[in-house]
Design an enzyme around this catalytic site. Structure first.
Site, short mmCIF file in Angstrom:
data_model
loop_
_atom_site.label_atom_id
_atom_site.label_comp_id
_atom_site.label_asym_id
_atom_site.label_seq_id
_atom_site.Cartn_x
_atom_site.Cartn_y
_atom_site.Cartn_z
N SER A 190 0.79 -1.23 0.00
CA SER A 190 0.00 0.00 0.00
C SER A 190 0.82 1.28 0.00
CB SER A 190 -0.96 0.00 1.18
OG SER A 190 -0.26 -0.22 2.39
N LYS A 226 -12.11 -0.74 -0.83
CA LYS A 226 -11.24 0.01 -1.76
C LYS A 226 -11.86 0.02 -3.16
CE LYS A 226 -7.38 -0.08 1.28
NZ LYS A 226 -6.70 -1.05 2.11
N HIS A 285 -5.43 -4.15 -2.04
CA HIS A 285 -5.21 -3.14 -3.08
C HIS A 285 -5.19 -3.74 -4.49
CE1 HIS A 285 -4.56 0.58 -0.86
NE2 HIS A 285 -3.94 -0.14 0.06
C1 LIG Z 1 -6.77 -1.30 3.53
C2 LIG Z 1 -6.12 -2.60 3.79
C3 LIG Z 1 -6.71 -3.54 4.64
C4 LIG Z 1 -7.94 -3.21 5.45
O1 LIG Z 1 -9.09 -3.12 4.69
P1 LIG Z 1 -10.38 -2.37 5.29
O2 LIG Z 1 -11.51 -2.98 4.56
O3 LIG Z 1 -10.21 -0.91 5.02
O4 LIG Z 1 -10.43 -2.69 6.75
C5 LIG Z 1 -6.10 -4.77 4.79
N1 LIG Z 1 -4.96 -5.07 4.13
C6 LIG Z 1 -4.36 -4.18 3.30
C7 LIG Z 1 -3.10 -4.57 2.59
C8 LIG Z 1 -4.91 -2.92 3.12
O5 LIG Z 1 -4.31 -2.05 2.33
#
Ligand SMILES: *Cc1c(COP(=O)(O)O)cnc(C)c1O
Length: 393
Positions: free
Chosen positions: A182, A241, A210
């Site tokens: 990320s 996302k 992602h």
């Molecule tokens: C954003 C993210 C999460 C968490 O996801 P949410 O649905 O926002 O709780 C988990 N793992 C990674 C790699 C992320 O970037």
């Protein structure tokens, strides 16, 4: 009040002095390619709304209709009285999307990761984890009480060595990586990691937060990107996302899903997602299928913007995806860069220590499918102007 919490005031003051105190901006209105934050319309390069679905009219309509027909809440956890037919429908759709046998929805990607890692391992087991894996994996690993071994970023040989060193009869091993990282936007060396897992008969788990909706055919994710179907035991995705709403899911074999329905603590002990959320996620999968041009546009925007930043002379690190860091190194300079970019009309967050290593501070850009050429050209002009002003170019 007792004053017993006064130490937090000192801690906050320390954070502030180190420039680490967060000051989140507030959206006035829906998110989008351009959006209003703190009363100012800016080109939004700060969201994870990759496909522009978070405020897509079909999604909004699906959410409204579900709320009108099924209510605002579910009234219970899934395992007692809070399972609706649309929860199961969404899970079946996600299993198909990931070409997995079954899938399970969690309240967030965070709880999907943490709840799953904690539920499948014990104190005797070991987790071999990439250095840059997400916080939710780290928390899940701690909750599981298994031994945690961290390998240097993307180093499959080091993962192989750790697997060899920690092997013992009856000891389970979990190899775990993010699909797309990320903060840098680089992609995990999944083919090499899958081979390591297979060699050691370890569980292979992939956090595709992602990558779901972004990488692979139709946005199916990192497994599809590398053609590794059937060789990753557990795929994690987020609905927060690219899918544009809120929630997480686990895709894998039916016995994993059934185990998590019985032992996944966030699934068991936290109320299920409201109908509006679930219906909007189902609509997202329909839109991803019906409007493939969104994914094409996301990637053409990604190439265009990355090339533009390169041409200006910015360091974008190892990025291969729509997440493109602009690495400036110095923490304070980066904060100033982000602030000046915002004043000039581009929103990109400053990412500094401890989220990234000291001296690797950056602003992080994420283009989305809805950005127009005009948006991106204007953003590049502003990057050039502010970069020159601050002596970064
Ligand atoms: C954003 C993210 C999460 C968490 O996801 P949410 O649905 O926002 O709780 C988990 N793992 C990674 C790699 C992320 O970037």
């Amino acid at each position: 009040m007792s004053g017993a919490l006064d130490y937090l005031k000192e801690r906050l003051h320390e954070l502030d002095e180190q420039g680490l105190l967060l000051h989140p901006r507030t959206l006035d209105g829906p998110t989008g390619a351009r959006a209003r934050f703190d009363g100012r319309e800016v080109i939004n390069l700060a969201s994870n709304n990759y496909l522009g679905l978070a405020s897509h009219p079909r999604m909004n309509e699906a959410a409204s209709r579900a709320a009108a027909e099924l209510g605002a809440g579910t009234g219970a956890v899934r395992t007692i009285a809070g399972s609706m037919a649309i929860h199961r429908e969404l899970e079946r759709r996600f299993a198909d999307f990931k070409r997995a046998e079954d899938a399970l929805m969690f309240q967030s990607g965070f709880t999907a990761n943490a709840g799953t890692v904690a539920a499948i391992l014990d104190r005797e087991d070991v987790i071999v984890s990439d250095q840059f894996n997400h916080a939710s994996i780290i928390d899940g690993a701690r909750l599981s009480r298994a031994e945690i071994k961290v390998f240097p970023h993307k180093d499959a040989d080091a993962a192989d060595r750790l697997m060899g060193e920690t092997k013992a009869p009856g000891r389970r091993q979990l190899l775990i990586t993010d699909g797309v990282f990320s903060m840098d936007g680089d992609i995990a060396p999944l083919p090499a990691l899958v081979e390591v897992a297979e060699k050691h008969e370890a569980i292979m788990m992939l956090d595709d937060a992602h990558a779901s909706g972004v990488l692979g055919k139709g946005g199916a994710g990192t497994v599809d990107h590398f053609g590794l179907h059937g060789r990753v035991d557990i795929q994690v995705g987020t609905l927060s996302k690219a899918i544009g709403v809120l929630g997480g899911f686990i895709a894998g074999p039916h016995h994993l899903i059934e185990w998590l329905q019985n032992r996944g603590r966030p699934y068991l002990f936290s109320t299920s997602a409201p109908p509006a959320v679930v219906a909007a996620c189902i609509a997202a999968l329909d839109i991803i299928r019906d409007e493939p041009e969104r994914l094409d546009r996301l990637w053409s925007n990604t190439r265009f913007f990355k090339e533009g930043l390169h041409a200006l002379g910015f360091d974008t690190g190892e990025s291969e995806t729509p997440i493109t860091p602009v690495i400036t190194g110095d923490e304070e300079k980066t904060q100033e860069f982000a602030r000046r970019l915002f004043e000039e009309g581009v929103f990109t967050p400053a990412i500094v220590y401890p989220t990234v290593a000291k001296g690797r501070a950056r602003v992080r850009t994420i283009v989305i499918a809805d950005h127009t050429d005009e948006d991106l050209n204007e953003a590049l002009d502003i990057f050039e102007r502010v970069g020159e002003e601050l002596g970064l170019l």
